[in-house]
Design a protein around this motif. Structure first.
Motif, PDB file in Angstrom:
ATOM      1  N   THR A  45       0.821  -1.208   0.000  1.00  0.00           N
ATOM      2  CA  THR A  45       0.000   0.000   0.000  1.00  0.00           C
ATOM      3  C   THR A  45       0.858   1.264   0.000  1.00  0.00           C
ATOM      4  O   THR A  45       0.472   2.268  -0.599  1.00  0.00           O
ATOM      5  CB  THR A  45      -0.973   0.003   1.197  1.00  0.00           C
ATOM      6  N   PHE A  52      -2.660   6.582  -5.577  1.00  0.00           N
ATOM      7  CA  PHE A  52      -4.040   6.353  -5.132  1.00  0.00           C
ATOM      8  C   PHE A  52      -4.369   6.944  -3.761  1.00  0.00           C
ATOM      9  O   PHE A  52      -5.542   7.066  -3.417  1.00  0.00           O
ATOM     10  CB  PHE A  52      -4.327   4.844  -5.117  1.00  0.00           C
ATOM     11  N   THR A  81      -8.137   1.849   0.389  1.00  0.00           N
ATOM     12  CA  THR A  81      -7.674   3.181   0.033  1.00  0.00           C
ATOM     13  C   THR A  81      -8.880   3.995  -0.391  1.00  0.00           C
ATOM     14  O   THR A  81      -9.482   3.731  -1.432  1.00  0.00           O
ATOM     15  CB  THR A  81      -6.638   3.118  -1.102  1.00  0.00           C
ATOM     16  N   TRP A  89     -10.581   1.706  -3.206  1.00  0.00           N
ATOM     17  CA  TRP A  89      -9.972   0.474  -3.694  1.00  0.00           C
ATOM     18  C   TRP A  89      -9.642  -0.457  -2.528  1.00  0.00           C
ATOM     19  O   TRP A  89      -9.373  -0.004  -1.415  1.00  0.00           O
ATOM     20  CB  TRP A  89      -8.679   0.790  -4.448  1.00  0.00           C
ATOM     21  N   ILE A 100      -8.626  -8.512  -5.265  1.00  0.00           N
ATOM     22  CA  ILE A 100      -8.523  -7.096  -5.596  1.00  0.00           C
ATOM     23  C   ILE A 100      -9.912  -6.576  -5.921  1.00  0.00           C
ATOM     24  O   ILE A 100     -10.706  -7.275  -6.565  1.00  0.00           O
ATOM     25  CB  ILE A 100      -7.580  -6.890  -6.803  1.00  0.00           C
ATOM     26  N   ALA A 102     -12.849  -2.809  -5.827  1.00  0.00           N
ATOM     27  CA  ALA A 102     -13.132  -1.392  -5.641  1.00  0.00           C
ATOM     28  C   ALA A 102     -14.640  -1.207  -5.654  1.00  0.00           C
ATOM     29  O   ALA A 102     -15.404  -2.124  -5.978  1.00  0.00           O
ATOM     30  CB  ALA A 102     -12.483  -0.550  -6.733  1.00  0.00           C
ATOM     31  N   VAL A 190      -1.723  -5.174  -9.106  1.00  0.00           N
ATOM     32  CA  VAL A 190      -2.694  -4.413  -8.315  1.00  0.00           C
ATOM     33  C   VAL A 190      -2.834  -2.999  -8.868  1.00  0.00           C
ATOM     34  O   VAL A 190      -3.946  -2.488  -9.018  1.00  0.00           O
ATOM     35  CB  VAL A 190      -2.283  -4.371  -6.831  1.00  0.00           C
ATOM     36  N   ARG A 191      -1.718  -2.375  -9.213  1.00  0.00           N
ATOM     37  CA  ARG A 191      -1.763  -1.023  -9.766  1.00  0.00           C
ATOM     38  C   ARG A 191      -2.586  -0.990 -11.056  1.00  0.00           C
ATOM     39  O   ARG A 191      -3.440  -0.114 -11.247  1.00  0.00           O
ATOM     40  CB  ARG A 191      -0.355  -0.498 -10.021  1.00  0.00           C
ATOM     41  N   ASP A 193      -4.883  -3.135 -12.030  1.00  0.00           N
ATOM     42  CA  ASP A 193      -6.294  -3.413 -11.728  1.00  0.00           C
ATOM     43  C   ASP A 193      -6.982  -2.196 -11.135  1.00  0.00           C
ATOM     44  O   ASP A 193      -8.121  -1.872 -11.480  1.00  0.00           O
ATOM     45  CB  ASP A 193      -6.404  -4.593 -10.769  1.00  0.00           C
ATOM     46  N   TRP A 194      -6.302  -1.517 -10.233  1.00  0.00           N
ATOM     47  CA  TRP A 194      -6.909  -0.322  -9.633  1.00  0.00           C
ATOM     48  C   TRP A 194      -7.117   0.770 -10.682  1.00  0.00           C
ATOM     49  O   TRP A 194      -8.106   1.501 -10.629  1.00  0.00           O
ATOM     50  CB  TRP A 194      -6.039   0.178  -8.480  1.00  0.00           C
ATOM     51  N   ARG A 195      -6.218   0.867 -11.625  1.00  0.00           N
ATOM     52  CA  ARG A 195      -6.417   1.830 -12.719  1.00  0.00           C
ATOM     53  C   ARG A 195      -7.635   1.446 -13.553  1.00  0.00           C
ATOM     54  O   ARG A 195      -8.420   2.309 -13.969  1.00  0.00           O
ATOM     55  CB  ARG A 195      -5.173   1.892 -13.597  1.00  0.00           C
ATOM     56  N   ARG A 198     -10.662   2.567 -11.748  1.00  0.00           N
ATOM     57  CA  ARG A 198     -10.776   3.991 -11.427  1.00  0.00           C
ATOM     58  C   ARG A 198     -12.060   4.630 -11.978  1.00  0.00           C
ATOM     59  O   ARG A 198     -12.671   5.456 -11.282  1.00  0.00           O
ATOM     60  CB  ARG A 198      -9.555   4.764 -11.920  1.00  0.00           C
TER      61      ARG A 198
END
Length: 207
Positions: A45, A52, A81, A89, A100, A102, A190-191, A193-195, A198
């Motif tokens: 994190t 994020f 987050t 997320w 993972i 969000a 993870v980065r 996937d989080w994008r 978004r």
């Protein structure tokens, strides 16, 4: 600390904790939790924070005051987050590997009304429907609490009735035991996937 992945010991720890969720087990294996579970989660994190934001790494203790299940420890290590109230997320590690996700995880009555108004709106509602459709096509699982009936004030044949039924809306996928979870490359996964998620987070943040 540089993120190097979650070691196999992290999954084994939760495997054993599910079988022996007691203070005696926890105290005997606390160093494993700190080194193999918590430290990698904090490192992960921390590495994601510049893009994020600051994460909340959840405490391992369950709140059992009003629960039927009185086992004292959570059987996963999650972190959240936030981008807005109960919106942001998520990533967790457990005996089942890494997950993972969000979305927004709960809503006050006022925010739920704002959500349904946005879904009802042709522009905003169509935008969310497109986001969800694209995520489903990409293999993401759509979750969240939802009504079985039609929300008051809306028609059962509304073109976005399934979205209107949601009281929370989450999207997630499980990496499970894929080898990448034990490597530094999990950070990139993870980065990415989080994008990908978004647009959903941004949509919910605008409520």
């Amino acid at each position: 600390m540089t993120f190097t992945g979650f070691p196999v010991a992290a999954l084994d720890f939760y495997d054993d904790l599910e079988l022996d969720n007691t203070k005696s087990f926890w105290e005997a294996h606390k160093p494993v939790y700190l080194e193999s579970v918590k430290a990698p989660m904090v490192a992960l994190t921390d590495a994601l924070e510049p893009e994020f934001g600051k994460a909340k790494v959840f405490r391992p203790f369950r709140d059992v005051r009003f629960a039927k299940d009185k086992t004292p420890y959570k059987t996963s290590q999650g972190s959240f987050t936030g981008a807005a109230p109960a919106t942001g997320w998520y990533v967790e590690v457990s005996a089942r590997g890494v997950r993972i996700g969000a979305g927004f995880y709960e809503a006050s009555s006022e925010r739920l009304a704002a959500y349904r108004s946005a879904v009802d709106d042709e522009r905003r509602g169509t935008q969310l429907a497109s986001i969800i459709k694209a995520l489903e096509a990409g293999g993401w699982e759509i979750g969240g609490d939802r009504l079985k009936t039609t929300p008051r004030g809306y028609d059962s044949d509304h073109p976005r009735i399934e979205l209107l039924r949601h009281k929370s809306l989450t999207v997630g996928r499980t990496l499970g035991f894929e080898p990448v979870i034990h490597t530094p490359e999990l950070l990139d996964v993870v980065r990415a996937d989080w994008r990908t998620l978004r647009p959903l987070v941004d949509w919910a943040t605008a409520l």
